[in-house]
Scaffold this motif. Structure first.
Motif, PDB file in Angstrom:
ATOM      1  N   HIS A 160       0.868  -1.174   0.000  1.00 49.60           N
ATOM      2  CA  HIS A 160       0.000   0.000   0.000  1.00 49.60           C
ATOM      3  C   HIS A 160       0.905   1.224   0.000  1.00 49.60           C
ATOM      4  O   HIS A 160       2.062   1.143   0.409  1.00 49.60           O
ATOM      5  CB  HIS A 160      -0.817   0.044   1.296  1.00 49.60           C
ATOM      6  CG  HIS A 160      -2.239  -0.361   1.152  1.00 49.60           C
ATOM      7  ND1 HIS A 160      -3.245   0.533   0.955  1.00 49.60           N
ATOM      8  CD2 HIS A 160      -2.821  -1.573   1.204  1.00 49.60           C
ATOM      9  CE1 HIS A 160      -4.390  -0.110   0.898  1.00 49.60           C
ATOM     10  NE2 HIS A 160      -4.160  -1.389   1.047  1.00 49.60           N
ATOM     11  N   SER A 217      -9.300  -3.058   1.007  1.00 51.87           N
ATOM     12  CA  SER A 217      -8.561  -2.414   2.091  1.00 51.87           C
ATOM     13  C   SER A 217      -8.591  -0.904   1.929  1.00 51.87           C
ATOM     14  O   SER A 217      -8.742  -0.383   0.827  1.00 51.87           O
ATOM     15  CB  SER A 217      -7.115  -2.916   2.113  1.00 51.87           C
ATOM     16  OG  SER A 217      -6.485  -2.663   0.870  1.00 51.87           O
ATOM     17  N   ALA A 218      -8.457  -0.231   3.057  1.00 55.96           N
ATOM     18  CA  ALA A 218      -8.466   1.236   3.060  1.00 55.96           C
ATOM     19  C   ALA A 218      -7.267   1.737   3.842  1.00 55.96           C
ATOM     20  O   ALA A 218      -6.795   1.075   4.778  1.00 55.96           O
ATOM     21  CB  ALA A 218      -9.751   1.758   3.690  1.00 55.96           C
ATOM     22  N   CYS A 219      -6.801   2.905   3.470  1.00 49.50           N
ATOM     23  CA  CYS A 219      -5.616   3.422   4.142  1.00 49.50           C
ATOM     24  C   CYS A 219      -5.776   4.892   4.508  1.00 49.50           C
ATOM     25  O   CYS A 219      -6.804   5.505   4.252  1.00 49.50           O
ATOM     26  CB  CYS A 219      -4.372   3.192   3.303  1.00 49.50           C
ATOM     27  SG  CYS A 219      -4.436   3.844   1.644  1.00 49.50           S
ATOM     28  N   GLN A 260      -7.767   6.291   0.241  1.00 48.63           N
ATOM     29  CA  GLN A 260      -7.971   5.384  -0.881  1.00 48.63           C
ATOM     30  C   GLN A 260      -8.459   4.014  -0.427  1.00 48.63           C
ATOM     31  O   GLN A 260      -8.088   3.533   0.651  1.00 48.63           O
ATOM     32  CB  GLN A 260      -6.685   5.209  -1.676  1.00 48.63           C
ATOM     33  CG  GLN A 260      -6.270   6.463  -2.406  1.00 48.63           C
ATOM     34  CD  GLN A 260      -5.079   6.219  -3.315  1.00 48.63           C
ATOM     35  OE1 GLN A 260      -4.374   5.230  -3.210  1.00 48.63           O
ATOM     36  NE2 GLN A 260      -4.844   7.161  -4.223  1.00 48.63           N
ATOM     37  N   ILE A 261      -9.261   3.383  -1.284  1.00 47.42           N
ATOM     38  CA  ILE A 261      -9.718   2.011  -1.096  1.00 47.42           C
ATOM     39  C   ILE A 261      -9.105   1.182  -2.215  1.00 47.42           C
ATOM     40  O   ILE A 261      -9.179   1.546  -3.387  1.00 47.42           O
ATOM     41  CB  ILE A 261     -11.256   1.924  -1.131  1.00 47.42           C
ATOM     42  CG1 ILE A 261     -11.850   2.731   0.029  1.00 47.42           C
ATOM     43  CG2 ILE A 261     -11.708   0.464  -1.073  1.00 47.42           C
ATOM     44  CD1 ILE A 261     -13.372   2.832   0.006  1.00 47.42           C
ATOM     45  N   ILE A 321      -9.175   6.793   6.072  1.00 48.02           N
ATOM     46  CA  ILE A 321     -10.393   6.000   6.190  1.00 48.02           C
ATOM     47  C   ILE A 321     -10.237   5.136   7.432  1.00 48.02           C
ATOM     48  O   ILE A 321      -9.328   4.319   7.524  1.00 48.02           O
ATOM     49  CB  ILE A 321     -10.634   5.130   4.950  1.00 48.02           C
ATOM     50  CG1 ILE A 321     -10.841   6.021   3.718  1.00 48.02           C
ATOM     51  CG2 ILE A 321     -11.830   4.197   5.174  1.00 48.02           C
ATOM     52  CD1 ILE A 321     -10.931   5.271   2.420  1.00 48.02           C
ATOM     53  N   LEU A 351     -14.064   0.207   7.047  1.00 50.62           N
ATOM     54  CA  LEU A 351     -14.853  -0.266   5.916  1.00 50.62           C
ATOM     55  C   LEU A 351     -15.860  -1.292   6.422  1.00 50.62           C
ATOM     56  O   LEU A 351     -15.604  -1.992   7.401  1.00 50.62           O
ATOM     57  CB  LEU A 351     -13.967  -0.981   4.888  1.00 50.62           C
ATOM     58  CG  LEU A 351     -12.963  -0.173   4.093  1.00 50.62           C
ATOM     59  CD1 LEU A 351     -12.128  -1.101   3.214  1.00 50.62           C
ATOM     60  CD2 LEU A 351     -13.674   0.860   3.237  1.00 50.62           C
ATOM     61  N   SER A 367     -17.778   3.255   3.778  1.00 48.63           N
ATOM     62  CA  SER A 367     -16.542   3.767   4.371  1.00 48.63           C
ATOM     63  C   SER A 367     -16.831   5.033   5.153  1.00 48.63           C
ATOM     64  O   SER A 367     -17.762   5.769   4.857  1.00 48.63           O
ATOM     65  CB  SER A 367     -15.516   4.070   3.268  1.00 48.63           C
ATOM     66  OG  SER A 367     -15.997   5.086   2.393  1.00 48.63           O
ATOM     67  N   GLY A 421     -14.393   8.225   7.038  1.00 47.16           N
ATOM     68  CA  GLY A 421     -13.045   8.733   7.226  1.00 47.16           C
ATOM     69  C   GLY A 421     -12.913   9.553   8.484  1.00 47.16           C
ATOM     70  O   GLY A 421     -13.880   9.837   9.181  1.00 47.16           O
TER      71      GLY A 421
END
Length: 157
Positions: A39, A57-59, A63-64, A88, A91, A102, A104
Motif C-alpha cells: 500500500h 482495504s483502506a488506508c 484510498q480504497i 479511512i 470499511l 466507508s 473517514g
C-alpha cells in the motif's frame, strides 16, 4: 498491526500494518501465505468479500484498494478508489458483497457507500453533524447504520 480480518470461509486472516502492507496468513497454521501486498500508506481497515475471493482495504490517504484472493501474485484489481480526503477509519461490506461503506477521519463528517463493481458512489452522502466513528450493514444489506462521536446513530436505507 492496525487491522485484521478473517476470511468468511475461515481459512485465512488478513492483517494491515503501519508499514503500508497487507499480509495474508493461514488461519490453521499461522504461516504467512504470500509476500506482503504493498500500500502507499498505513492500512487502516480490511474486509473480505463474502465468497473469500477478494480483499478490500483502506488506508490513511483516503484510498480504497481491491485485491484478488488468493493473492499468490499480489494482484491489485484496478486502480484504487479515492473515497475520502483523509484517513479511512473503517470499511464495511454488504452481505452480498455488492456494496462497501466507508467513513473517514476527515472533518467533513460523512460516510459513503460505494458499488464494488463500478467503484462509483451508491446513493447519497451520509452526513452527520460530527465526525463519524463507526459504520455497519444490516444482515439483509438493506440498511447502513452509522454512529458519530456525539453518540448519534443514524439508520440509512
Amino acid at each position: 498491526v492496525w487491522t485484521v480480518a478473517y476470511s468468511p470461509n475461515g481459512t485465512k486472516i488478513a492483517s494491515g500494518v503501519e508499514g503500508c502492507t497487507i499480509s495474508i496468513w493461514n488461519a490453521a497454521t499461522g504461516k504467512q501465505q504470500t509476500q506482503p501486498l504493498s500500500h502507499g500508506k498505513t492500512v487502516c481497515s480490511i474486509v473480505w468479500s463474502p465468497d473469500s475471493r477478494r480483499i478490500i482495504s483502506a488506508c490513511n490517504d483516503g484510498q480504497i484498494h481491491f485485491w484478488s484472493a488468493p493473492v499468490a501474485s499480489g494482484a491489485q484489481l484496478g486502480s484504487p478508489l479515492q473515497a475520502h480526503f483523509d484517513k479511512i477509519n473503517l470499511l464495511a461490506i454488504s452481505p452480498n458483497g455488492e456494496l462497501i461503506a466507508s467513513h473517514g477521519a476527515s472533518r467533513d463528517h460523512t460516510a459513503r457507500v460505494w458499488s464494488t463493481s463500478t467503484r462509483k458512489p451508491f446513493g447519497r452522502v451520509l452526513q452527520h453533524a460530527d465526525r463519524v466513528s463507526t459504520i455497519a450493514f444490516s444482515p439483509d444489506g438493506q440498511h447502513v447504520v452509522t454512529g458519530d462521536v456525539q453518540n448519534t446513530i443514524f439508520l440509512w436505507d
